[in-house]
Design an enzyme around this catalytic site. Structure first.
Site, PDB file in Angstrom:
ATOM      1  N   HIS A  92       0.842  -1.202   0.000  1.00  0.00           N
ATOM      2  CA  HIS A  92       0.000   0.000   0.000  1.00  0.00           C
ATOM      3  C   HIS A  92       0.875   1.247   0.000  1.00  0.00           C
ATOM      4  O   HIS A  92       1.961   1.266   0.576  1.00  0.00           O
ATOM      5  CB  HIS A  92      -0.987   0.006   1.174  1.00  0.00           C
ATOM      6  CG  HIS A  92      -0.382   0.026   2.541  1.00  0.00           C
ATOM      7  ND1 HIS A  92      -0.050   1.201   3.196  1.00  0.00           N
ATOM      8  CD2 HIS A  92      -0.068  -0.973   3.403  1.00  0.00           C
ATOM      9  CE1 HIS A  92       0.439   0.915   4.395  1.00  0.00           C
ATOM     10  NE2 HIS A  92       0.445  -0.392   4.548  1.00  0.00           N
ATOM     11  N   ASP A  94      -0.364   4.403   0.899  1.00  0.00           N
ATOM     12  CA  ASP A  94      -0.745   5.404   1.894  1.00  0.00           C
ATOM     13  C   ASP A  94       0.055   5.179   3.173  1.00  0.00           C
ATOM     14  O   ASP A  94       0.652   4.111   3.374  1.00  0.00           O
ATOM     15  CB  ASP A  94      -2.242   5.362   2.181  1.00  0.00           C
ATOM     16  CG  ASP A  94      -2.679   4.066   2.842  1.00  0.00           C
ATOM     17  OD1 ASP A  94      -2.315   2.990   2.326  1.00  0.00           O
ATOM     18  OD2 ASP A  94      -3.372   4.108   3.880  1.00  0.00           O
ATOM     19  N   GLU A 158      -5.097   1.775   3.206  1.00  0.00           N
ATOM     20  CA  GLU A 158      -4.954   0.692   4.183  1.00  0.00           C
ATOM     21  C   GLU A 158      -4.949   1.208   5.613  1.00  0.00           C
ATOM     22  O   GLU A 158      -5.519   0.590   6.510  1.00  0.00           O
ATOM     23  CB  GLU A 158      -3.662  -0.087   3.906  1.00  0.00           C
ATOM     24  CG  GLU A 158      -3.581  -1.434   4.601  1.00  0.00           C
ATOM     25  CD  GLU A 158      -3.021  -1.374   6.015  1.00  0.00           C
ATOM     26  OE1 GLU A 158      -3.202  -2.352   6.767  1.00  0.00           O
ATOM     27  OE2 GLU A 158      -2.404  -0.348   6.370  1.00  0.00           O
TER      28      GLU A 158
END
Length: 455
Positions: A92, A94, A158
């Protein structure tokens, strides 16, 4: 770097480019990407565009898929040759917020090298894993490519999505994620240089509960001693969940299981958990740290509200509130255990105190068998990359709800959970960091797997 064994064990030239790794991780970290923070929406989008461009450079067919939490999941696809299996690589892009940048040693959005480690928000969780996947795929290209199918999945929410956007996308469009082997790059090793696979993730829930005893505050001089104190009642409820050794006890729930994998050394645990000198670990001499954090339910009091000390006055508190973070291992059900906790909260309220309880954020635990052919092969690749004779197999108390969703849709797929973090990484905290050799070694292992599996 020293990985001669990895570079020659498969007759491939698997040599990561550290300068490129540093440059790309620097660029990705500079695109600050906490989700669900409108003030950072532009830089979150910059991170998404950066990841998209890098996957396109690798020749993947890249699409962006909006999720219900207003993020994009980026998927890069390479079709298999013939009947070759398909491998899904996940990470992920983020990050959790950097909190107060002033308390960091250096700007959290500028990758900084100190004492052999690289510091910055997302260095280990999880932008370091994004870069690891990219470097592995480049090494695969440099060595002639792979017949395997590839699905590279990069999530954008996430950490702070709150609505399980990717999970709902999988539920709605499972065909996007169909794979024979699913590699989750969102973990790490028990220590730098020790190849590790995680086979168990505890699920969990949040339980918030409030106790009311009076219509309003009353003077402690006139009524204290007979008037029921809500803070006192709350403490009594909380204490019912722990025995004299500090072990979590939940009525009607087994809290005595033993961990069957590699142990977690007590002194290592003390160091990793930053336990103060002279302070004992919870449990008895018969309770190993691995039992307590990987194999048993655990309750942590993560919030307690009555009256702040600085605002304290001579009153009997009419109301008090607390929040539990509950962790639940497989094969137990997080939803069922959370319900048992709620029942105990209500049953243990003293003096007829009024109790309100809410349960949120329920996610089920995950476990996987590491003995399938793909995971066994990947384990050997990890050992090759690190020049290690032993592969460490552990659990973790953390939760990755994605794993449960994917396992629900693809019960026959093999799963491996690993990554570039280590206990010194301080993920989610100030001065998060990564050891660059972890990015290199895990990338080598992943590349070796993609070049050799099925041959």
């Amino acid at each position: 770097m020293s990985n001669d064994k990895a570079a020659t064990s498969t007759n491939f030239n698997l040599t990561p480019n550290r300068e490129r790794i540093f440059q790309e991780l620097s660029e990705l970290i500079s695109h600050y990407s906490p989700h669900s923070m409108p003030e950072h929406a532009d830089t979150h989008e910059e991170a998404a565009k950066w990841v998209t461009a890098k996957l396109e450079e690798l020749g993947l067919d890249v699409t962006r898929h909006p999720t219900v939490d207003d993020a994009d999941t980026i998927i890069g696809v390479k079709e298999p040759v013939g009947d070759a299996p398909t491998i899904l690589l996940y990470s992920h892009y983020d990050v959790v917020p950097a909190q107060n940048p002033a308390v960091w040693t250096n700007d959290p959005l500028e990758l900084d090298e100190r004492d052999g480690r690289w510091y910055g928000r997302g260095a280990a969780d999880c932008k370091g894993n994004v870069i690891m996947h990219l470097e592995a795929l480049r090494m695969v290209q440099e060595n002639g490519g792979t017949d395997l199918g590839l699905k590279v999945v990069m999530e954008g929410s996430e950490e702070l999505g709150g609505e399980d956007g990717l999970g709902k996308l999988i539920d709605a469009n499972p065909e996007l994620f169909t794979a024979d082997v699913i590699f989750i790059g969102d973990g790490g090793n028990v220590a730098v240089g020790i190849p590790t696979l995680t086979t168990h993730l505890r699920g969990g829930a949040q339980l918030r509960f409030k106790v009311d005893t009076l219509e309003g505050p009353v003077h402690s001089g006139g009524w204290g001693g007979a008037a029921p104190d809500a803070a006192h009642a709350l403490i009594r409820i909380i204490d019912s969940f722990f025995d004299e050794h500090g072990r979590t006890t939940i009525e009607g729930v087994d809290t005595t299981a033993k961990w069957e994998g590699d142990p977690y050394d007590r002194e290592t645990f003390r160091k990793d958990a930053r336990v103060l000198d002279g302070v004992q670990l919870l449990g008895t001499v018969d309770d190993e740290p691995a039992d307590m954090v990987w194999a048993r339910p655990a309750i942590t009091v993560i919030g307690f509200t009555s009256v702040p000390v600085e605002d304290a006055t001579n009153i009997v508190n009419p109301t008090a509130e607390a929040q539990f973070n509950l962790r639940v291992p497989a094969p137990q059900s997080a939803a069922e255990v959370a319900k048992k906790v709620e029942e105990q909260i209500r049953a243990r309220a003293p003096w007829g105190a009024k109790v309100e309880v809410s349960i949120t954020g329920v996610n089920e635990p995950f476990s996987t068998d590491p003995n399938g052919p793909a995971v066994q092969h990947f384990g050997k690749c990890l050992q090759d990359a690190y020049g290690a004779e032993h592969l460490t197999v552990v659990g973790t108390g953390g939760s990755i709800p994605l794993t449960v969703t994917l396992q629900k849709h693809f019960p026959d797929a093999e799963f491996a959970l690993y990554g570039v973090a280590d206990p010194a990484a301080n993920i989610h905290g100030v001065d998060e960091s990564v050891d660059p050799t972890e990015i290199e070694h895990v990338a080598i292992a992943e590349a070796e797997f993609l070049l050799t599996y099925g041959k």
